[in-house]
Design an enzyme around this catalytic site. Structure first.
Site, PDB file in Angstrom:
ATOM      1  CE  LYS A   1     -30.449  33.743  40.850  1.00 22.49           C
ATOM      2  NZ  LYS A   1     -29.607  32.569  40.243  1.00 22.49           N
TER       3      LYS A   1
ATOM      4  NE  ARG B   1     -32.520  30.571  28.594  1.00 22.23           N
ATOM      5  CZ  ARG B   1     -31.159  31.058  29.394  1.00 22.23           C
ATOM      6  NH1 ARG B   1     -31.182  30.594  30.766  1.00 22.23           N
ATOM      7  NH2 ARG B   1     -30.063  31.575  28.856  1.00 22.23           N
TER       8      ARG B   1
HETATM    9  O1  F6P Z   1     -33.379  32.140  36.908  1.00 20.05           O
HETATM   10  C1  F6P Z   1     -32.117  32.048  36.930  1.00 20.05           C
HETATM   11  C2  F6P Z   1     -31.928  30.380  36.965  1.00 20.05           C
HETATM   12  O2  F6P Z   1     -30.586  30.314  36.832  1.00 20.05           O
HETATM   13  C3  F6P Z   1     -32.358  29.986  35.658  1.00 20.05           C
HETATM   14  O3  F6P Z   1     -31.788  29.963  34.587  1.00 20.05           O
HETATM   15  C4  F6P Z   1     -32.620  28.341  36.308  1.00 20.05           C
HETATM   16  O4  F6P Z   1     -33.496  27.609  35.413  1.00 20.05           O
HETATM   17  C5  F6P Z   1     -32.946  28.747  37.623  1.00 20.05           C
HETATM   18  O5  F6P Z   1     -32.361  29.861  37.892  1.00 20.05           O
HETATM   19  C6  F6P Z   1     -32.962  27.581  38.625  1.00 20.05           C
HETATM   20  O6  F6P Z   1     -31.694  27.200  38.731  1.00 20.05           O
HETATM   21  P1  F6P Z   1     -31.037  25.788  39.307  1.00 20.05           P
HETATM   22  O7  F6P Z   1     -31.550  24.688  38.482  1.00 20.05           O
HETATM   23  O8  F6P Z   1     -29.458  25.761  39.520  1.00 20.05           O
HETATM   24  O9  F6P Z   1     -31.693  25.688  40.760  1.00 20.05           O
END
Ligand code: F6P
Length: 544
Positions: A507, A271
């Site tokens: 998840k 984020r």
């Molecule tokens: O929602 C959990 C999370 O890990 C976020 O913090 C992150 O931005 C998103 O999933 C996507 O993760 P990735 O960029 O690893 O696909």
């Protein structure tokens, strides 16, 4: 890390608690008693102006809030972050999104290595690629020019890019079409590509981990769509897929050449990544020059945050005010209302930034907190919000502090539109703060039975953030303002804003349920009776 004294035991916390109980000064009185208040309670920093005068604060409140910042060791925390210490304790990682916008030639060392050259290498590669797509020299597999860019990602790998694309659309190349696919709901992908031609479409698969279920499922669907649209030729993937990730092995295994991968690092939280390679779609849209100017804006706010005394420090003030309402007056939410249509996705972006960061219930020492942590951030652009939920903010029973964001110059100077827009910003904060008394309503000749319905209690707090114009540089400053506000909140609450374990359980359970929905045989279900019943019902109806 040394265990910190419990927050609620700190002298400043106790004093604030007592002060909040004694605080009986409505905004009407505070303004009446201090004609300079509107000028005095404002701060400037990095090109942003923050009017925080319409808050339930006196000089004493501010003094105590600033004392709280001192007692919680905020200064050391800020310095530790900028120094690259592993302040993300639960993942044993540094938190260095500020290095993503550090100017070329500066030095930020992590485990002995200066990471700034790494950042600029990636930025230069991104710029080179973005230019090729923008000038048409990057061709699709059949030799056609790329006209559509589809970013596939979720959470931080989607919300930042889509927010920034929308925010900076005015600066974007309108001959290119941008789409953002995030949801695992097939509708998202189907709608995003329904009018696109595969031979002219480039996919950016954005995923820090390159394992996220939604993103990998969408990426596989995109690959099938692309290959099918290129007469079944799988080699087409090379010219139509690039990746943004930290996971080279998974990118290669997917079939994307590592030459077409743009990397970042584990010290960039999802984020907090819109200014890393995750911003590739943004860079293609607005061009490398505008992207770099956005990074310069981020950096200017970083410097303001790092160096300005707390009493003039915008992120610190914003955070302290949020803590004042959340912790001492039970405010559950904060509304963020951008009076700028291009910022329509800004509240959605802030939701992840604020709530995934500070939606925590144990301190860094693993002890359950006895105070509330992140408020719920939400919002919609003004003036639209005024015609939907503002009624509740004005006359409902809940306390909802608001952050209004507005710009002096419009990007589309059309007749009187901008004066009317800004008149609404100012009018709303005035109405929220000062309301309309029963006497004022009666003086207008309103009958007694109707008068109570027309009374506005007022005393609703708000901040107003003003900038000259929505430019890439100002967008960077705004985002950094909230990033650092979140940091300050987390530091005071003594929680870790940089992990997100709370998303893991759902998840894992989904992974368990997937085969139970897909298996040909009746599965043995060992969930609670509600979950079992829904799975059975879904399977039964699906078969019909
Ligand atoms: O929602 C959990 C999370 O890990 C976020 O913090 C992150 O931005 C998103 O999933 C996507 O993760 P990735 O960029 O690893 O696909």
């Amino acid at each position: 890390m040394e265990n910190r004294k419990r927050l609620t035991e700190l002298p400043a916390w106790k004093a604030l608690s007592a002060h909040s109980r004694e605080h009986k000064h409505p905004l009407r009185d505070l303004f009446a008693g201090d004609p300079e208040r509107g000028e005095r309670m404002a701060a400037h920093g990095a090109g942003l102006y923050l009017d925080y005068s319409k808050n339930w604060i006196t000089d004493e409140t501010l003094r105590l809030l600033l004392q709280l910042a001192e007692e919680t060791g905020l200064r050391e925390r800020i310095d530790a972050m900028f120094r690259g210490e592993k302040i993300n304790l639960t993942e044993s990682r540094a938190v260095l999104h500020t290095a993503l916008r550090a100017p070329k030639g500066s030095s930020i060392r992590l485990d002995g290595e200066n990471v700034v050259p790494l950042v600029h290498d990636v930025l230069d590669r991104m710029a080179c690629f973005a230019d090729k797509v923008r000038n048409g020299s990057w061709k699709g597999h059949s030799g056609k020019r790329i006209r559509n860019i589809v970013n596939i990602g979720i959470g931080g790998s989607d919300l930042g890019p889509v927010m920034a694309y929308e925010a900076l659309k005015h600066y974007s190349d309108r001959s290119l079409t941008f789409r953002f696919v995030s949801n695992i709901d097939g509708t998202d992908f189907a709608e995003a590509v329904q009018d696109l031609h595969p031979e002219e479409t480039l996919f950016i698969v954005s995923s820090k981990t390159f394992t996220t279920l939604e993103t990998m499922t969408n990426a596989e669907t995109a690959r099938d769509w692309l290959v099918q649209g290129n007469h079944g030729d799988r080699t087409a993937v090379a010219k139509h897929f690039v990746a943004v990730s930290t996971n080279t092995a998974a990118v290669t295994a997917f079939g994307i050449d590592s030459d077409n991968m743009f990397g970042f690092w584990d010290w960039v939280g999802g984020r907090y990544s819109m200014d890393s390679a995750i911003g590739l779609a943004t860079m293609i849209a607005v061009g490398p020059g505008h992207f770099r100017s956005m990074l310069a804006g981020f950096h200017e706010m970083d410097e303001h945050f790092r160096t300005a005394p707390f009493e003039h420090n915008l992120p610190v003030l914003l955070a302290l005010l949020s803590i004042w309402y959340s912790n001492f007056f039970g405010a559950e939410t904060i509304a963020v209302i951008p009076y700028e249509q291009y910022l329509k996705r800004f509240p959605a972006y802030l939701q992840q930034l604020t709530m995934e960061s500070n939606g925590k219930r144990v301190t860094l020492d693993g002890v359950e907190v006895d105070y509330s942590t992140s408020p719920i951030y939400w919002g919609e652009p003004g003036t639209n919000g005024q015609h939907s939920f503002f009624q509740l903010i004005h006359q409902g029973t809940r306390l909802i502090p608001c952050d209004m964001i507005a710009f002096v110059e419009p990007l589309h100077p059309l007749g009187r539109h901008h004066d009317l827009l800004l008149a609404n910003v100012f009018a709303q904060t005035e109405a929220l703060a000062f309301g309309k008394t029963l006497e004022e309503v009666q003086a207008e000749g309103v009958p007694d039975w109707l008068a109570p319905h027309k009374v506005f209690a007022g005393n609703r707090p708000s901040n107003t953030i003003l900038a000259r114009r929505l430019t890439p540089d100002i967008l960077g400053k705004l985002v950094a303002l909230y990033e650092h506000c979140v940091f300050v909140q987390g530091a005071i609450w003594n929680i870790n804003p940089f992990d997100q374990w709370g998303v893991e359980l759902g998840k894992a359970l989904a992974q368990r349920i997937i085969p139970e929905l897909e298996s040909a045989e009746e599965p043995h279900l060992a969930h609670d009776s509600s979950t079992n019943a829904m799975i059975r019902r879904y399977r039964k109806l699906k078969e019909k």
